[in-house]
Scaffold this motif. Structure first.
Motif, PDB file in Angstrom:
ATOM      1  N   CYS A  70       0.662  -1.352  -0.004  1.00 27.69           N
ATOM      2  CA  CYS A  70       0.035  -0.093   0.083  1.00 27.69           C
ATOM      3  C   CYS A  70       0.886   1.395  -0.240  1.00 27.69           C
ATOM      4  CB  CYS A  70      -1.127  -0.126   1.040  1.00 27.69           C
ATOM      5  SG  CYS A  70      -2.204  -1.414   1.053  1.00 27.69           S
ATOM      6  N   GLU A 235      -8.795  -4.152   4.020  1.00 26.54           N
ATOM      7  CA  GLU A 235     -10.236  -4.045   3.766  1.00 26.54           C
ATOM      8  C   GLU A 235     -10.791  -3.747   2.186  1.00 26.54           C
ATOM      9  OE1 GLU A 235     -12.332  -1.094   6.301  1.00 26.54           O
ATOM     10  OE2 GLU A 235     -11.805  -2.095   7.916  1.00 26.54           O
ATOM     11  N   LEU A 237     -12.837  -1.941  -0.399  1.00 27.22           N
ATOM     12  CA  LEU A 237     -13.301  -0.694  -0.346  1.00 27.22           C
ATOM     13  C   LEU A 237     -14.151  -0.499  -1.734  1.00 27.22           C
ATOM     14  CD1 LEU A 237     -13.937   1.964   0.993  1.00 27.22           C
ATOM     15  CD2 LEU A 237     -11.756   2.687   0.329  1.00 27.22           C
ATOM     16  N   THR A 246      -7.715  -2.512   0.082  1.00 23.43           N
ATOM     17  CA  THR A 246      -6.977  -1.438   0.849  1.00 23.43           C
ATOM     18  C   THR A 246      -6.225  -1.949   2.096  1.00 23.43           C
ATOM     19  OG1 THR A 246      -8.488  -0.707   1.880  1.00 23.43           O
ATOM     20  CG2 THR A 246      -8.656   0.079  -0.331  1.00 23.43           C
ATOM     21  N   LYS A 248      -6.085  -0.445   5.897  1.00 21.38           N
ATOM     22  CA  LYS A 248      -6.615   0.614   6.663  1.00 21.38           C
ATOM     23  C   LYS A 248      -5.664   0.982   7.880  1.00 21.38           C
ATOM     24  CE  LYS A 248     -10.547   1.539   9.966  1.00 21.38           C
ATOM     25  NZ  LYS A 248     -11.498   1.208  10.569  1.00 21.38           N
ATOM     26  N   TRP A 269      -7.361   5.182   4.103  1.00 26.54           N
ATOM     27  CA  TRP A 269      -7.381   3.789   3.442  1.00 26.54           C
ATOM     28  C   TRP A 269      -6.617   4.041   2.073  1.00 26.54           C
ATOM     29  CZ3 TRP A 269     -11.198   5.349   6.481  1.00 26.54           C
ATOM     30  CH2 TRP A 269     -11.935   4.486   7.209  1.00 26.54           C
TER      31      TRP A 269
END
Length: 300
Positions: A70, A235, A237, A246, A248, A269
Motif C-alpha cells: 500500500c 479491507e 473498499l 486497501t 486501513k 485507506w
C-alpha cells in the motif's frame, strides 16, 4: 543316462551336433506349435520410460496482509503527479468537491536536512492592486524501509500587479512582500512501510513553528508531540473509481506536555492494488470521512 562330455568329442562330431540343433530350431516341430521341444520365446519389447507423475496440486498461496503493497516508491520520484477530487460521505459529490494536486519535486533544504519536497498547492490570486502567489510544500523521504515525515511550509509572495505598476511614478516602492511559515518535526516522524495487522508504531518528536516576514524572523515556538501509527489490516473498499483491496491505517498526533495536551486521529485507506496503488482512496476522522471520486495518477 550317461552324459556326453563335449570336451572329449572329436571336432567333426561337434559340428554334427551343432548342425542337428539348427535343423530342430528351423522345423515346425517346436516353434510354439503342437510339437515337442522348447518354443521360441518372443523378444520382449523395450519398456517405455514411464512418464513422471503429475505434481500434486498445491494450495493457493495465502494473500499477504501486510501493509507494504500500500506504499508506492514512485511517490518519492521526481515528476510523479497525483490529482484527485473527493467528497464527504453522504453529500453530493458534484456540489463542493475537495481538490488536491501534488507534484513530487527534487530534494530541498528543510529543517537542517535535505528531504524530498512535494508541491501540494500553487496558486496566484489578485488582491486589490497586488498579486499574491501561494506555494505549499510537504517534505518527506524513504530511507531503509521507513517513511520519514519532516514537516511542511507555506510561502506567500505579494507583488504589485504589472498592469498598475506601469502607472506608478519612477522610484515608487513596489511594496513586495514575502512571508514564509514552516512547521518542522524534529526529529522527523519515522514509520515503517511494512507492518503487520494490529502493529503500532509510536515516536516522540516536537513541532517547531517559524515565521519569516520580509527577512525578519519571529521567535520560533516548539511543542512536544507524539505520533502513533496503527495498521488495522486489509479491507475491501467500494469507490467511484472501482472496488479495491486497501490497507486501513490510523494516525494519532498528540500535541502538548503533561496534562495540557490535544490529540487528533485520522483514519485513511490506501490502495493495495491497481493503477492507484499506494494512493489515498478514503480518509477522515471518526465522525466524517471523505471518499475520492476522481483521480489521475502519473507515477515516474
Amino acid at each position: 543316462m550317461k552324459k556326453t562330455n563335449v570336451n572329449n568329442l572329436p571336432r567333426l562330431r561337434l559340428l554334427a551336433i551343432a548342425t542337428a540343433a539348427v535343423a530342430i530350431s528351423a522345423c515346425g516341430g517346436g516353434g510354439g506349435g503342437g510339437g515337442g521341444g522348447f518354443p521360441i520365446l518372443p523378444i520382449a519389447p523395450t519398456p517405455e520410460t514411464a512418464p513422471a507423475p503429475a505434481p500434486a496440486p498445491q494450495p493457493p498461496a495465502p494473500v499477504a496482509d501486510n501493509s507494504a503493497p500500500c506504499f508506492n516508491e514512485a511517490d518519492f520520484r521526481e515528476g510523479t503527479t497525483v490529482e484527485f477530487e473527493a467528497a464527504k460521505l453522504g453529500t453530493d459529490t458534484a456540489s463542493d468537491p475537495f481538490h488536491r494536486k501534488s507534484v513530487t519535486e527534487g530534494r530541498e533544504a528543510f529543517a537542517g536536512a535535505n528531504p524530498i519536497s512535494v508541491n501540494v498547492e500553487s496558486s496566484t490570486v489578485r488582491i486589490m492592486r497586488a498579486l499574491q502567489s501561494t506555494v505549499k510544500k510537504e517534505y518527506k523521504d524513504l530511507v531503509g524501509g521507513n517513511i520519514l515525515i519532516y514537516g511542511k511550509s507555506t510561502t506567500y509572495k505579494q507583488t504589485i500587479d504589472p498592469e498598475f505598476a506601469a502607472t506608478f511614478p519612477p522610484g515608487f516602492p513596489t511594496m513586495d512582500k514575502l512571508i514564509l511559515v514552516s512547521q518542522a518535526y524534529e526529529p522527523p516522524f519515522s514509520f515503517p512501510v511494512d507492518m503487520k495487522p494490529g502493529q503500532v508504531a509510536s515516536q516522540k518528536s516536537s513541532i517547531t513553528k517559524t515565521k519569516v516576514f520580509d527577512g525578519r524572523s519571529d521567535p520560533a515556538t516548539s511543542i512536544p508531540a507524539t505520533g502513533e501509527l496503527t495498521y488495522h489490516g486489509r479491507e475491501k473498499l467500494e469507490t467511484p473509481l472501482g472496488t479495491f483491496d486497501t490497507c486501513k491505517l490510523s494516525l494519532k498526533i498528540t500535541v502538548g506536555a503533561s496534562v495540557i495536551t490535544t490529540d487528533a486521529t485520522r483514519e485513511f485507506w490506501l490502495a493495495a492494488e491497481g493503477p492507484y496503488r499506494g494512493q489515498l482512496l478514503k480518509g477522515g476522522d471518526a465522525k466524517s470521512s471523505t471518499l475520492v471520486t476522481k483521480m489521475t495518477y502519473s507515477p515516474k
